[in-house]
Design a protein around this motif. Structure first.
Motif, PDB file in Angstrom:
ATOM      1  N   LYS A   1      14.850   5.092   0.286  1.00 11.68           N
ATOM      2  CA  LYS A   1      14.553   4.049  -0.692  1.00 11.68           C
ATOM      3  C   LYS A   1      15.052   2.683  -0.210  1.00 11.68           C
ATOM      4  CE  LYS A   1      15.629   2.564  -5.398  1.00 11.68           C
ATOM      5  NZ  LYS A   1      16.355   2.869  -6.652  1.00 11.68           N
TER       6      LYS A   1
ATOM      7  N   HIS B   1       9.773  -3.642   2.982  1.00  9.05           N
ATOM      8  CA  HIS B   1       8.840  -4.383   2.134  1.00  9.05           C
ATOM      9  C   HIS B   1       9.277  -5.839   1.985  1.00  9.05           C
ATOM     10  CE1 HIS B   1       7.020  -0.616  -0.019  1.00  9.05           C
ATOM     11  NE2 HIS B   1       6.883  -0.599   1.295  1.00  9.05           N
TER      12      HIS B   1
ATOM     13  N   GLY C   1       5.277  -4.060  -3.556  1.00 15.23           N
ATOM     14  CA  GLY C   1       5.993  -2.943  -2.944  1.00 15.23           C
ATOM     15  C   GLY C   1       7.491  -3.023  -3.158  1.00 15.23           C
TER      16      GLY C   1
ATOM     17  N   GLY D   1       8.168  -2.049  -6.758  1.00 10.99           N
ATOM     18  CA  GLY D   1       7.949  -0.621  -6.928  1.00 10.99           C
ATOM     19  C   GLY D   1       9.108   0.204  -6.406  1.00 10.99           C
ATOM     20  N   GLY D   2       9.672  -0.207  -5.253  1.00 10.92           N
ATOM     21  CA  GLY D   2      10.810   0.517  -4.696  1.00 10.92           C
ATOM     22  C   GLY D   2      12.067   0.333  -5.525  1.00 10.92           C
TER      23      GLY D   2
ATOM     24  N   ARG E   1       6.079   4.647  -9.560  1.00  8.58           N
ATOM     25  CA  ARG E   1       4.992   5.215  -8.753  1.00  8.58           C
ATOM     26  C   ARG E   1       3.716   4.402  -8.853  1.00  8.58           C
ATOM     27  NH1 ARG E   1       4.107  11.225 -10.429  1.00  8.58           N
ATOM     28  NH2 ARG E   1       5.068  10.537 -12.361  1.00  8.58           N
TER      29      ARG E   1
ATOM     30  N   LEU F   1       3.974   1.542  -6.490  1.00  8.02           N
ATOM     31  CA  LEU F   1       3.961   2.001  -5.106  1.00  8.02           C
ATOM     32  C   LEU F   1       2.571   2.435  -4.654  1.00  8.02           C
ATOM     33  CD1 LEU F   1       7.293   4.010  -4.633  1.00  8.02           C
ATOM     34  CD2 LEU F   1       6.674   1.796  -3.685  1.00  8.02           C
TER      35      LEU F   1
ATOM     36  N   THR G   1       6.389   4.686   2.626  1.00  3.22           N
ATOM     37  CA  THR G   1       6.042   4.735   1.204  1.00  3.22           C
ATOM     38  C   THR G   1       5.655   6.148   0.768  1.00  3.22           C
ATOM     39  OG1 THR G   1       5.274   2.437   1.257  1.00  3.22           O
ATOM     40  CG2 THR G   1       4.495   3.800  -0.564  1.00  3.22           C
TER      41      THR G   1
ATOM     42  N   PHE H   1       7.284   8.003  -2.411  1.00  3.87           N
ATOM     43  CA  PHE H   1       6.404   8.227  -3.555  1.00  3.87           C
ATOM     44  C   PHE H   1       6.404   9.700  -3.960  1.00  3.87           C
ATOM     45  CE2 PHE H   1       2.232   9.455  -5.183  1.00  3.87           C
ATOM     46  CZ  PHE H   1       2.095   8.590  -6.265  1.00  3.87           C
TER      47      PHE H   1
END
Length: 232
Positions: free
Chosen positions: A10, A17, A70, A73-74, A79, A82, A217, A221
């Protein structure tokens, strides 16, 4: 996959990103700098959409927006963000590959349009009044002064109406004007080739970073999916 490994993936995902986002922001800034200091855009009208500065700004803006998605999302373990990032970045990479193939396959056609645009700009300059088409005149004069050339293929292109910017001496004050004999076409082609080479190097570097981001990713994910995270 244990908890420490997931945390490592992660962290790596977020950092990559963010690095991609920084690259996109730098590309936008560099493209804007080139646009502000460009002297030749008005002479090559056919290639305005793929002019180096315009290409950098458009590509950098898209990359910046996609990579920001991105990063969020991280950080939020989302999800939806991502998978959206993955799809958009994959499409962007396909577009970059397609553009590279177009330039490679149609390089000769691009050269012919390049020459046609320069000849058209020269004719506009030659037939304009003293106060008309100042942008084209200033850009053409800047090209001839900078590259020490005259006309497109040579001094004969001006058909006797030779501008002062073709003069070898600076300032050009003599009764007889001595002009550069070499045309500007080859020199401008070399200049554009160098600019596109540096642009291509940046795009390739960004492409590699984007590919690594896609590869990282996927496992992150999948882990979020197994833990039931992500669509809030």
């Amino acid at each position: 996959m244990n908890r420490s490994c997931v945390k490592c993936w992660k962290t790596m995902l977020i950092n990559l990103h963010f690095l991609c986002w920084l690259c996109g922001a730098f590309v936008v800034a560099f493209g804007e700098f080139q646009m502000m200091h460009s002297l030749f855009a008005s002479l090559i009208t056919t290639f305005w959409p793929i002019y180096p500065a315009n290409t950098l700004v458009v590509t950098g803006t898209i990359v910046t927006c996609v990579c920001y998605l991105g990063v969020l999302g991280g950080m939020k373990e989302n999800r939806c963000m991502l998978i959206s990032f993955f799809i958009l970045l994959f499409i962007l990479m396909l577009v970059e590959l397609a553009m590279a193939c177009v330039f490679f396959v149609y390089s000769r056609e691009i050269d012919s349009y390049f020459e046609k645009d320069l000849m058209q700009s020269l004719e506009i300059y030659r037939q304009s009044s003293a106060e008309g088409n100042k942008t084209i005149k200033e850009d053409f004069d800047a090209v001839q002064n900078l590259f020490k050339c005259c006309g497109v293929h040579g001094v004969a292109d001006w058909k006797g109406n030779i501008p002062v910017s073709c003069c070898v001496e600076d300032p050009c004050t003599g009764p007889i004007q001595t002009n550069w004999q070499e045309g500007c076409l080859l020199r401008l082609k070399d200049w554009f080739a160098r600019n596109y080479l540096s642009t291509a190097a940046g795009v390739v570097t960004m492409f590699i970073i984007q590919f690594i981001c896609l590869c990282i990713t996927i496992p992150v994910f999948c882990n979020f999916s197994r833990r039931g995270l992500g669509y809030q």
